[in-house]
Design a protein around this motif. Structure first.
Motif, short mmCIF file in Angstrom:
data_model
loop_
_atom_site.label_atom_id
_atom_site.label_comp_id
_atom_site.label_asym_id
_atom_site.label_seq_id
_atom_site.Cartn_x
_atom_site.Cartn_y
_atom_site.Cartn_z
N SER A 7 16.55 22.57 -29.15
CA SER A 7 16.17 22.19 -30.50
C SER A 7 14.67 22.39 -30.69
O SER A 7 13.87 21.95 -29.86
CB SER A 7 16.53 20.71 -30.73
N ALA A 9 11.30 22.30 -33.56
CA ALA A 9 10.77 21.90 -34.86
C ALA A 9 9.32 22.39 -34.95
O ALA A 9 8.49 22.01 -34.12
CB ALA A 9 10.83 20.39 -35.03
N TYR A 14 9.67 29.02 -36.05
CA TYR A 14 10.83 28.22 -36.44
C TYR A 14 10.42 26.90 -37.08
O TYR A 14 9.80 26.05 -36.41
CB TYR A 14 11.71 27.93 -35.22
N ARG A 16 12.86 24.96 -38.13
CA ARG A 16 13.92 24.23 -37.43
C ARG A 16 14.83 25.24 -36.75
O ARG A 16 15.10 26.30 -37.30
CB ARG A 16 14.75 23.39 -38.39
N GLU A 18 18.46 24.99 -34.08
CA GLU A 18 19.39 24.28 -33.22
C GLU A 18 20.27 25.32 -32.55
O GLU A 18 21.02 26.03 -33.22
CB GLU A 18 20.26 23.30 -34.03
#
Length: 385
Positions: A7, A9, A14, A16, A18
């Motif tokens: 994950s 952030a 990126y 976000r 996942e």
């Protein structure tokens, strides 16, 4: 060991991301500049607290954000852990393990173990000694995570000692009284103590890597060796010989190395004060790589240099696998750099790995033996093909 979920952030490109992962081979495919390397770079950061591409954390934070977070779920046997690093350029980074309160980042070292091979690794053979020292030190810490503190202590002591020497040198050049050098003996003791521990671990590592690197090179480039690894030390008399004890390869003890470093520092003190820099210690050492009787740097061809860099990473992978949980193996955009023969040999060697993460601009660059889960990466988005 393998990562089951990654994950991100505000890490690199990126906002976000996942990414579910599993054991076996996972390949990230997409045009250059789309974020493939950023994904595997994040895995490497969790393992080493550093990037193989940049020297500081600032470029790892997405433009416009003030911090980045990298989080991974990791499985080892029947045990699962969640590790998180928060990158705060200009401030202290933070870490969490299994959603507990913040801990020092180096306390999570060892939760993720990885070995990465990337185009930048050609500099291990062709580049300056600093890259080879970093290679050794990162592998030393991967073997024994507590040595991250020793490495950090050495860098801190060296910085303080150099600052004192620089002040003395500048004062001398300008006809001043000179800096107060009364504390230099104390800094000598500190430098020799932590330097001896770091030096001994490097020496033991080189002893352990030699047969593995020679074997890996023969597997990648049959008949091209043998490979030699020689630790070149800045001590005037070289590294003192140790008493041969099963498992240590005759590496000198920490006390012997401490004495040798302390004596060497005393012997060059005049030159150090004149030049304003520390002239003896692990920060001035080198790992000399040889093919046959010749040093690889300056004599190895482009293909031989690639094979040797690859052999060093495969040897690192083999060593960590022997001594603990099998590390994640990362192959970042390397197949396009290899000829067909080396490409196939590499693929056959790594295919049995517990977890192999591959990046490639086009699927055709990845040999069929590495068929597995494939992800398409485009404009900061990651999805299964």
């Amino acid at each position: 060991m393998h990562v089951t979920h990654l994950s991100l952030a505000d890490f690199r490109s990126y906002a976000r991301a996942e990414v579910p992962l599993g054991p076996g081979v996972s390949t990230f495919v997409g045009p250059n500049g789309q974020g493939k390397t950023n994904l595997v770079e994040a895995v490497g950061y969790l393992a080493t607290l550093g990037s193989h591409r940049v020297a500081s954390d600032a470029p790892l934070v997405r433009v416009g954000a003030d911090r980045a977070v990298v989080r991974a779920a990791v499985t080892e046997g029947d045990r699962s852990q969640l590790v998180e690093l928060e990158l705060n350029p200009g401030r202290a980074n933070r870490a969490r393990l299994n959603r507990s309160g913040p801990v020092r980042p180096r306390e999570v070292l060892g939760v993720v173990r990885s070995v990465s091979f990337a185009p930048e690794d050609l500099e291990l053979v062709k580049g300056d000694p600093g890259g080879r020292r970093r290679f050794l030190d990162e592998l030393v810490v991967a073997r024994v995570p507590r040595l991250a503190g020793v490495r950090s202590d050495y860098e801190r002591v060296l910085k303080q000692r150099n600052s004192l020497l620089k002040s003395a040198a500048m004062a001398r050049r300008h006809g001043g009284r000179g800096a107060d050098l009364s504390t230099l003996d104390v800094w000598d003791q500190h430098l020799a103590r932590v330097g001896a521990e770091l030096l001994r671990e490097r020496l033991a590592l080189v002893v352990a890597l030699r047969p593995l690197a020679d074997k890996a090179y023969e597997q990648v480039a049959p008949g091209g060796g043998p490979v030699g690894l020689e630790y070149r030390c800045s001590l005037p008399e070289g590294v003192p010989e140790g008493v041969s004890v099963p498992g240590d390869g005759g590496v000198a003890s920490r006390d012997e190395l401490f004495g040798a470093l302390l004596e060497a520092l005393g012997g060059v003190r005049g030159s150090e004060i004149e030049r304003g820099v520390t002239l003896v210690g692990p920060h001035r050492d080198d790992l000399v790589l040889r093919l046959g009787e010749l040093p690889a740097r300056g004599f190895a061809s482009h293909g031989e240099s690639w094979s040797l860099a690859l052999a060093l990473r495969l040897a690192s992978y083999g060593l960590l696998k022997e001594e603990g949980p099998e590390p994640v193996l990362v192959l970042d955009d390397v197949f396009a750099e290899l000829d067909a023969r080396r490409r196939e040999r590499l693929a056959e060697l790594v295919a049995p790995g517990e977890q192999v993460l591959v990046t490639a601009a086009v699927s055709e660059d990845v040999p069929e033996v590495l068929a597995g889960v494939r992800f398409a990466v485009s404009e900061g988005r990651v999805g299964r093909e």
